[in-house]
Structure formats: structure tokens, C-alpha cells
Write a protein that holds these residues in place. Structure first.
Motif, PDB file in Angstrom:
ATOM      1  N   ASP A   1     -11.677  -6.582  -0.943  1.00 16.13           N
ATOM      2  CA  ASP A   1     -12.467  -7.181  -2.023  1.00 16.13           C
ATOM      3  C   ASP A   1     -12.709  -8.666  -1.771  1.00 16.13           C
ATOM      4  O   ASP A   1     -13.814  -9.170  -2.004  1.00 16.13           O
ATOM      5  CB  ASP A   1     -11.759  -6.989  -3.374  1.00 16.13           C
ATOM      6  CG  ASP A   1     -11.886  -5.554  -3.881  1.00 16.13           C
ATOM      7  OD1 ASP A   1     -12.757  -4.815  -3.378  1.00 16.13           O
ATOM      8  OD2 ASP A   1     -11.111  -5.174  -4.792  1.00 16.13           O
TER       9      ASP A   1
ATOM     10  N   ARG B   1      -6.928  -2.962  -0.506  1.00 16.11           N
ATOM     11  CA  ARG B   1      -8.016  -3.050  -1.456  1.00 16.11           C
ATOM     12  C   ARG B   1      -8.297  -4.519  -1.811  1.00 16.11           C
ATOM     13  O   ARG B   1      -9.448  -4.967  -1.827  1.00 16.11           O
ATOM     14  CB  ARG B   1      -7.659  -2.242  -2.705  1.00 16.11           C
ATOM     15  CG  ARG B   1      -8.852  -1.766  -3.480  1.00 16.11           C
ATOM     16  CD  ARG B   1      -8.387  -1.081  -4.755  1.00 16.11           C
ATOM     17  NE  ARG B   1      -7.590   0.103  -4.529  1.00 16.11           N
ATOM     18  CZ  ARG B   1      -8.095   1.344  -4.394  1.00 16.11           C
ATOM     19  NH1 ARG B   1      -9.393   1.523  -4.443  1.00 16.11           N
ATOM     20  NH2 ARG B   1      -7.291   2.367  -4.219  1.00 16.11           N
TER      21      ARG B   1
ATOM     22  N   THR C   1     -12.365   1.641   0.246  1.00 14.96           N
ATOM     23  CA  THR C   1     -12.935   0.446  -0.373  1.00 14.96           C
ATOM     24  C   THR C   1     -14.259   0.069   0.281  1.00 14.96           C
ATOM     25  O   THR C   1     -15.229  -0.293  -0.399  1.00 14.96           O
ATOM     26  CB  THR C   1     -11.937  -0.732  -0.279  1.00 14.96           C
ATOM     27  OG1 THR C   1     -10.656  -0.275  -0.713  1.00 14.96           O
ATOM     28  CG2 THR C   1     -12.361  -1.887  -1.165  1.00 14.96           C
TER      29      THR C   1
ATOM     30  N   ASP D   1       0.832  -1.206   0.000  1.00 17.33           N
ATOM     31  CA  ASP D   1       0.000   0.000   0.000  1.00 17.33           C
ATOM     32  C   ASP D   1       0.863   1.252   0.000  1.00 17.33           C
ATOM     33  O   ASP D   1       0.547   2.231  -0.686  1.00 17.33           O
ATOM     34  CB  ASP D   1      -0.934   0.008   1.216  1.00 17.33           C
ATOM     35  CG  ASP D   1      -2.058  -1.026   1.089  1.00 17.33           C
ATOM     36  OD1 ASP D   1      -2.289  -1.512  -0.026  1.00 17.33           O
ATOM     37  OD2 ASP D   1      -2.686  -1.335   2.115  1.00 17.33           O
TER      38      ASP D   1
ATOM     39  N   LEU E   1      -7.095   3.213   2.684  1.00 20.07           N
ATOM     40  CA  LEU E   1      -7.543   2.377   1.559  1.00 20.07           C
ATOM     41  C   LEU E   1      -8.689   1.451   1.966  1.00 20.07           C
ATOM     42  O   LEU E   1      -9.604   1.202   1.173  1.00 20.07           O
ATOM     43  CB  LEU E   1      -6.369   1.566   1.004  1.00 20.07           C
ATOM     44  CG  LEU E   1      -5.361   2.387   0.184  1.00 20.07           C
ATOM     45  CD1 LEU E   1      -4.061   1.598  -0.020  1.00 20.07           C
ATOM     46  CD2 LEU E   1      -5.949   2.774  -1.170  1.00 20.07           C
TER      47      LEU E   1
END
Lengths: 212, 212
Positions: free
Chosen positions: B74, B70, B101, A140, B97
Motif C-alpha cells: 500500500d 499488505r 494486494t 504476515d 499477500l
């Protein structure tokens, strides 16, 4: 084993793809890392599948342990891992329990120094002389901030050092000179290369050229 | 939904045991937590199995994200989770992040404050007003040091609060008065109880008695 080696980090793919990729480069890498994303997507099946496919190879399970140390170590070692990772930014007691469990199993543990302070690093260095210390710029951080490897060198007093995150032709030479790492953790720039073996050879040449 | 509820944390068991246990208490708990140990042992199959078994229930996947935000979000949301956890002691960019998301997926995120400093807590509180903040004494801390829940209360300014770790008749009342938590995360003292429903009712009574 050479005095340094490449650890192939496998992430963001399925087990079959990861095994197929590894078969191409097995001879050219030291340790195989079953990445956190494989572990969280497929569980310990990922580690077992690699142990079956590569019976003789050193396998690191990137468990990123931050609690429940003994249980998670047992999961990984039972599945066939030789090395587990534990987060240095987590509670010290968890690192201690990983250390104990790994020692009892005659296996290794790597302390991931992601987001640790210098104070934490010094405490970890002095408390766990048998650990491998991973200086780590995360995915990240690299992808979002463009950061590559940064080292605030506390002086590692001969500890075993691994480096991870954005290692390339530009960043590697000063890292080698400063930290003398034993383990170079490289992922997508091998796994996404058109010719993974050639990519590894390039890294090996850079490492060799900057050894002392 | 009540203004507070119990999150049932499932750890150190297999998926079938966890589902069977949950079926007994489903009506009495708010959210179901698929624990980190189930995720690392069985992968996203653990989340998918719970989504199939409990189509209408809120599911928290205790992913303990600390990198690759991410991708890991997911994985969990695709498998059926409504909430993921991210480590507050990790890089801020990773929390950012996860937040992005989760918002894009219209789902929730919980920031696990394990081993965070007061400074980190204040930054997280002020940066992520829509997060759920989990004040957490870990399993390893409880089992090895005998510690139960400790709160260094920075003042949470109305944020959504969860509490986890060694919650019992003695520790709960001051926590409720001080932090007004919305979510009480309880694991083994329900899952290992001879009568899990009775154990939950005892907790609910303590919470009710100390509400204001």
C-alpha cells in the motif's frame, strides 16, 4: 543492563506517533526498534529523529538487509543506529559484509532467522559468534496463519538470542525455558495497549517468573 | 511496448541525481526502478518524486518485501509505484499477500529469486502464474565474489522473466537464448557510464543480436 530486556518494535505509524509513544515507556524498555515500515516510509529520517529524541538510547534499525550490505549499514549507522538487522535467508556473503561493517563501526548486528532452514541456522550460528540471532515469526505469518512463535531449537551454544512474533502469556514460558533469550521483541501488544507501561510490566513479570 | 525492455535500476544516489540521470535516458528505457537504497534512505518520497517527474512512466519500487506485505504494498502503490518486489526466499504467505494486494490494485509484482532453492523456484513458478520472476545475482555477490549472473534453469513455462546482476556482453547472449527474458535490469553500467544513452544502445544491440 539486565541479563534480558524488552526491545520495543515500532511499526505502522508515523515518526511523531512513534516518538510520543516511546517517550511514555522509555524507562521500561531496553532497546528501541525503528521498524522496517518506518524506514521504508520515511527513510533514514526515522532513525535520525529517534537519535535526536533519545540521545542515550540503544537504537536498532530493522533494515532487513539482503543485499548492498555495506551501503545500507553505513546509512543506518550514520543516521544514529547501534544495531542493524540482516536476513539469514539471504546470501551468506551479505551477512558477512554486515558483520564486517558492524564490527568496524563498533556496532551490533542481528541476524533475522525468518524462513531459514535448520541447516542455514547452524551455518550462521557457527560462522557469526558475535551476532544476535533473532528467532522470528513474521507479522504476515501471525496475521494470516494464526501462527505464533515456533522454535526448532538447533542448540544455540550460548549465542545471544532474540525472539519476536506473537509473544504472549501462553507462548513465552516454554520459549524462556528452552532458549533463554536475552531480547524480547514486542510491538503492537505494547504500542496498541491502552496502558503501554502496564503491558510492559506484565511481560516483565512473565519473563521474571520463568527465569531460572 | 517491445517484447523485451530495459529496466533502469537507480541505486546509491540521491533523488535529484536519480531524476536528472533518468531524464537523460527516459526514452530509451522501459521501466524505471527506484532502488532499495533510495527507498531506505529517503522513504516513499523517492517514489512520489519519480511519479511527479515521470507521470506516464512505469515505476518499479524495489521494496524487497519479506514481511508486512499488505502495508508495504500500500505504501508503494499509494506513492505511485506500478510494480513492487517481494523476496522469494521469504515466507510463501508474504508472497501470497503481495500477489493479492497487487491484483486488487491492478498493479504488478515481481518475485526476486535471490538465494532461492530450485524447490522454492518451482513452487513459486507454479503458484503465481501472473508474477514476474527476477533471476538475480546481487550486488554483494558480484562485488565480493566476482560472480555474475548464474541461471539454474528450472524451465519457466512461459512465465514473465526478468534478469539482474552483472549483465554484460559476455554473459547476456547465453541468458537470452536460455531464458528469453522480457526485462533486463541494468543499473550502474548505465548510471556510471560517461554516455548513458550509448551504454543503453550497446545493450539493446546485444539483446537484438541474440533474439531468435
Amino acid at each position: 543492563m539486565d541479563k534480558y530486556f524488552i526491545q520495543l518494535a515500532l511499526d505502522r505509524m508515523n515518526i511523531e506517533e512513534a516518538i510520543r509513544l516511546t517517550q511514555k515507556v522509555e524507562e521500561n524498555v531496553g532497546w528501541i526498534e525503528i521498524g522496517t515500515s518506518l524506514i521504508k516510509e520515511f527513510g533514514m529520517k526515522s532513525v535520525r529523529s529517534f537519535r535526536n529524541a533519545f540521545p542515550e538510547k540503544m537504537l536498532l534499525a530493522d533494515m532487513k538487509i539482503i543485499d548492498n550490505a555495506r551501503y545500507e549499514c553505513d546509512l543506518a549507522f550514520t543516521a544514529g543506529a547501534n544495531v542493524v538487522t540482516v536476513m539469514g535467508c539471504g546470501p551468506l556473503i551479505t551477512v558477512q559484509l554486515v558483520a564486517e561493517t558492524a564490527r568496524n563501526a563498533n556496532q551490533n548486528f542481528m541476524i533475522d532467522l525468518l524462513n531459514t532452514t535448520e541447516k542455514q541456522q547452524i551455518l550462521l550460528r557457527d560462522t557469526f559468534p558475535d551476532a544476535i540471532f533473532c528467532l522470528h515469526t513474521s507479522k504476515d505469518q501471525q496475521e494470516r496463519t494464526g501462527d505464533t512463535f515456533r522454535s526448532n531449537d538447533i542448540g544455540w551454544n550460548g549465542r545471544r538470542i532474540a525472539v519476536a512474533g506473537g509473544l504472549n502469556e501462553e507462548t513465552l514460558p516454554p520459549i524462556i525455558v528452552q532458549l533463554r533469550p536475552e531480547i524480547f521483541i514486542i510491538g503492537s501488544s505494547i504500542t496498541k495497549a491502552t496502558n503501554p507501561v502496564a503491558a510492559i510490566r506484565t511481560y516483565q513479570q512473565i519473563i521474571k517468573d520463568n527465569q531460572f
